[in-house]
Design a protein around this motif. Structure first.
Motif, PDB file in Angstrom:
ATOM      1  N   LYS A  29       0.817  -1.220   0.000  1.00 22.81           N
ATOM      2  CA  LYS A  29       0.000   0.000   0.000  1.00 22.81           C
ATOM      3  C   LYS A  29       0.848   1.267   0.000  1.00 22.81           C
ATOM      4  O   LYS A  29       0.438   2.288  -0.541  1.00 22.81           O
ATOM      5  N   GLY A  30       1.992   1.230   0.668  1.00 22.47           N
ATOM      6  CA  GLY A  30       2.819   2.425   0.734  1.00 22.47           C
ATOM      7  C   GLY A  30       4.234   2.081   1.139  1.00 22.47           C
ATOM      8  O   GLY A  30       4.510   0.997   1.649  1.00 22.47           O
ATOM      9  N   ILE A  31       5.132   3.033   0.910  1.00 24.18           N
ATOM     10  CA  ILE A  31       6.533   2.845   1.268  1.00 24.18           C
ATOM     11  C   ILE A  31       7.160   4.212   1.526  1.00 24.18           C
ATOM     12  O   ILE A  31       6.805   5.197   0.881  1.00 24.18           O
ATOM     13  N   TYR A  32       8.056   4.244   2.515  1.00 27.44           N
ATOM     14  CA  TYR A  32       8.788   5.471   2.822  1.00 27.44           C
ATOM     15  C   TYR A  32      10.260   5.257   2.489  1.00 27.44           C
ATOM     16  O   TYR A  32      10.861   4.277   2.938  1.00 27.44           O
ATOM     17  N   ILE A  33      10.835   6.158   1.706  1.00 30.59           N
ATOM     18  CA  ILE A  33      12.263   6.100   1.380  1.00 30.59           C
ATOM     19  C   ILE A  33      12.796   7.524   1.324  1.00 30.59           C
ATOM     20  O   ILE A  33      12.345   8.332   0.502  1.00 30.59           O
ATOM     21  N   ASP A  34      13.751   7.821   2.187  1.00 34.91           N
ATOM     22  CA  ASP A  34      14.513   9.076   2.120  1.00 34.91           C
ATOM     23  C   ASP A  34      13.683  10.322   1.853  1.00 34.91           C
ATOM     24  O   ASP A  34      13.889  11.039   0.869  1.00 34.91           O
ATOM     25  N   GLY A  35      12.734  10.611   2.718  1.00 31.92           N
ATOM     26  CA  GLY A  35      11.958  11.833   2.586  1.00 31.92           C
ATOM     27  C   GLY A  35      10.857  11.775   1.554  1.00 31.92           C
ATOM     28  O   GLY A  35      10.260  12.810   1.219  1.00 31.92           O
ATOM     29  N   ASN A  36      10.563  10.584   1.048  1.00 33.57           N
ATOM     30  CA  ASN A  36       9.497  10.403   0.062  1.00 33.57           C
ATOM     31  C   ASN A  36       8.575   9.281   0.511  1.00 33.57           C
ATOM     32  O   ASN A  36       9.034   8.225   0.945  1.00 33.57           O
ATOM     33  N   ILE A  37       7.285   9.531   0.392  1.00 38.75           N
ATOM     34  CA  ILE A  37       6.288   8.497   0.657  1.00 38.75           C
ATOM     35  C   ILE A  37       5.568   8.230  -0.652  1.00 38.75           C
ATOM     36  O   ILE A  37       5.056   9.162  -1.287  1.00 38.75           O
ATOM     37  N   LEU A  57       4.255   8.020   7.563  1.00 40.39           N
ATOM     38  CA  LEU A  57       4.803   9.131   8.361  1.00 40.39           C
ATOM     39  C   LEU A  57       5.393   8.601   9.664  1.00 40.39           C
ATOM     40  O   LEU A  57       6.372   9.138  10.176  1.00 40.39           O
ATOM     41  N   GLY A  58       4.788   7.529  10.179  1.00 36.03           N
ATOM     42  CA  GLY A  58       5.358   6.862  11.352  1.00 36.03           C
ATOM     43  C   GLY A  58       6.765   6.370  11.072  1.00 36.03           C
ATOM     44  O   GLY A  58       7.657   6.476  11.910  1.00 36.03           O
ATOM     45  N   HIS A  59       6.993   5.863   9.859  1.00 41.37           N
ATOM     46  CA  HIS A  59       8.345   5.445   9.482  1.00 41.37           C
ATOM     47  C   HIS A  59       9.280   6.652   9.416  1.00 41.37           C
ATOM     48  O   HIS A  59      10.420   6.582   9.870  1.00 41.37           O
ATOM     49  N   TYR A  60       8.784   7.741   8.872  1.00 46.07           N
ATOM     50  CA  TYR A  60       9.600   8.967   8.817  1.00 46.07           C
ATOM     51  C   TYR A  60      10.032   9.376  10.226  1.00 46.07           C
ATOM     52  O   TYR A  60      11.196   9.731  10.446  1.00 46.07           O
ATOM     53  N   HIS A  61       9.102   9.303  11.178  1.00 50.35           N
ATOM     54  CA  HIS A  61       9.388   9.771  12.538  1.00 50.35           C
ATOM     55  C   HIS A  61      10.149   8.759  13.391  1.00 50.35           C
ATOM     56  O   HIS A  61      10.836   9.153  14.332  1.00 50.35           O
ATOM     57  N   THR A  62      10.034   7.459  13.099  1.00 46.27           N
ATOM     58  CA  THR A  62      10.562   6.468  14.045  1.00 46.27           C
ATOM     59  C   THR A  62      11.580   5.484  13.482  1.00 46.27           C
ATOM     60  O   THR A  62      12.271   4.824  14.254  1.00 46.27           O
ATOM     61  N   THR A  63      11.684   5.352  12.176  1.00 47.20           N
ATOM     62  CA  THR A  63      12.497   4.285  11.592  1.00 47.20           C
ATOM     63  C   THR A  63      13.889   4.775  11.225  1.00 47.20           C
ATOM     64  O   THR A  63      14.047   5.883  10.725  1.00 47.20           O
ATOM     65  N   VAL A  64      14.863   3.901  11.463  1.00 48.38           N
ATOM     66  CA  VAL A  64      16.249   4.192  11.101  1.00 48.38           C
ATOM     67  C   VAL A  64      16.741   3.086  10.179  1.00 48.38           C
ATOM     68  O   VAL A  64      16.679   1.905  10.526  1.00 48.38           O
ATOM     69  N   GLY A  65      17.198   3.457   8.994  1.00 48.62           N
ATOM     70  CA  GLY A  65      17.787   2.486   8.066  1.00 48.62           C
ATOM     71  C   GLY A  65      16.759   1.710   7.270  1.00 48.62           C
ATOM     72  O   GLY A  65      15.566   1.994   7.289  1.00 48.62           O
ATOM     73  N   ASP A  66      17.252   0.712   6.578  1.00 49.18           N
ATOM     74  CA  ASP A  66      16.441  -0.152   5.725  1.00 49.18           C
ATOM     75  C   ASP A  66      15.876  -1.276   6.580  1.00 49.18           C
ATOM     76  O   ASP A  66      16.627  -2.099   7.105  1.00 49.18           O
ATOM     77  N   ILE A  67      14.556  -1.333   6.714  1.00 50.28           N
ATOM     78  CA  ILE A  67      13.944  -2.378   7.547  1.00 50.28           C
ATOM     79  C   ILE A  67      13.099  -3.344   6.714  1.00 50.28           C
ATOM     80  O   ILE A  67      12.195  -3.985   7.232  1.00 50.28           O
ATOM     81  N   THR A  68      13.413  -3.468   5.438  1.00 53.50           N
ATOM     82  CA  THR A  68      12.601  -4.321   4.564  1.00 53.50           C
ATOM     83  C   THR A  68      12.714  -5.806   4.900  1.00 53.50           C
ATOM     84  O   THR A  68      11.802  -6.567   4.597  1.00 53.50           O
ATOM     85  N   ASP A  69      13.811  -6.233   5.535  1.00 53.12           N
ATOM     86  CA  ASP A  69      13.970  -7.638   5.921  1.00 53.12           C
ATOM     87  C   ASP A  69      13.283  -7.861   7.264  1.00 53.12           C
ATOM     88  O   ASP A  69      13.867  -7.641   8.324  1.00 53.12           O
ATOM     89  N   LEU A  70      12.037  -8.319   7.213  1.00 57.34           N
ATOM     90  CA  LEU A  70      11.270  -8.486   8.445  1.00 57.34           C
ATOM     91  C   LEU A  70      11.582  -9.787   9.179  1.00 57.34           C
ATOM     92  O   LEU A  70      10.981 -10.077  10.208  1.00 57.34           O
ATOM     93  N   SER A  71      12.556 -10.560   8.681  1.00 58.60           N
ATOM     94  CA  SER A  71      13.005 -11.723   9.449  1.00 58.60           C
ATOM     95  C   SER A  71      13.914 -11.270  10.596  1.00 58.60           C
ATOM     96  O   SER A  71      14.133 -12.015  11.543  1.00 58.60           O
ATOM     97  N   ASP A  72      14.409 -10.034  10.519  1.00 62.49           N
ATOM     98  CA  ASP A  72      15.241  -9.439  11.573  1.00 62.49           C
ATOM     99  C   ASP A  72      14.324  -8.847  12.642  1.00 62.49           C
ATOM    100  O   ASP A  72      13.472  -8.001  12.347  1.00 62.49           O
ATOM    101  N   SER A  73      14.488  -9.278  13.891  1.00 63.71           N
ATOM    102  CA  SER A  73      13.602  -8.832  14.974  1.00 63.71           C
ATOM    103  C   SER A  73      13.679  -7.318  15.190  1.00 63.71           C
ATOM    104  O   SER A  73      12.673  -6.689  15.530  1.00 63.71           O
ATOM    105  N   GLN A  74      14.836  -6.712  14.999  1.00 63.09           N
ATOM    106  CA  GLN A  74      14.961  -5.255  15.157  1.00 63.09           C
ATOM    107  C   GLN A  74      14.115  -4.529  14.110  1.00 63.09           C
ATOM    108  O   GLN A  74      13.503  -3.502  14.396  1.00 63.09           O
ATOM    109  N   ASN A  75      14.083  -5.059  12.901  1.00 65.35           N
ATOM    110  CA  ASN A  75      13.271  -4.461  11.847  1.00 65.35           C
ATOM    111  C   ASN A  75      11.782  -4.597  12.163  1.00 65.35           C
ATOM    112  O   ASN A  75      11.002  -3.663  11.936  1.00 65.35           O
ATOM    113  N   ARG A  76      11.396  -5.751  12.709  1.00 65.45           N
ATOM    114  CA  ARG A  76       9.992  -5.947  13.090  1.00 65.45           C
ATOM    115  C   ARG A  76       9.595  -4.967  14.194  1.00 65.45           C
ATOM    116  O   ARG A  76       8.492  -4.426  14.187  1.00 65.45           O
TER     117      ARG A  76
END
Length: 155
Positions: A29-37, A57-76
């Motif tokens: 449905k959506g994706i946030y990358i480097d200041g673009n949604i 926007l939650g990703h803009y405010h709270t996410t650091v780095g590439d979290i596309t690999d959801l097998s990583d618990s930190q990304n989840r």
């Protein structure tokens, strides 16, 4: 100003550009990358678009780095944080109380009143259940998440 317009204004104020773009599949449905949604062009109603924009926007405010690999618990964890930000932005405990005062008696009425989809409301309730347990207290209100969404005012 409706919720979608408020979120678009917030994005603008934070120099986040919002694009309608076909993302290659209907489920994304959506994706946030480097200041673009990017919001998928398959998202065609205002309530759903507001829900997607709130999470991104939650990703803009709270996410650091590439979290596309959801097998990583930190990304989840970061994914959950972004969703929680969106739930709090569009619904929040005070929004549930407001819906109670507006006379909403069902999830459908509550979702419509809050300007969100029923699915987003249910995911919010599930998230709040994980965070708070069966209920949460705020001021003189008790918000029950289990077995059904209900608000009671303490006298």
């Amino acid at each position: 100003m409706n919720k979608l317009e408020q979120l678009e204004q917030e994005a603008f104020e934070n120099a986040v550009k919002v694009h309608n773009y076909y993302l290659g599949e209907e489920n994304l449905k959506g994706i946030y990358i480097d200041g673009n949604i990017a919001i998928n062009t398959s998202v065609d109603n205002g309530a759903e678009k507001a829900c997607v924009l709130a999470e991104e926007l939650g990703h803009y405010h709270t996410t650091v780095g590439d979290i596309t690999d959801l097998s990583d618990s930190q990304n989840r964890k970061q994914e959950r944080q972004a969703r929680l930000w969106g739930y709090n932005k569009l619904i929040g405990l005070t929004g549930l109380i407001s819906a109670f005062h507006a006379g909403c008696h069902s999830r459908h009425e509550t979702a419509e009143y809050l300007g969100v989809t029923e699915q987003f409301l249910q995911e919010c309730i599930d998230c709040y259940t994980e965070k708070y347990g069966e209920y949460a207290k705020i001021d003189n209100y008790i918000i029950f998440f289990i077995p059904n969404l209900a608000v009671m005012e303490e006298v």
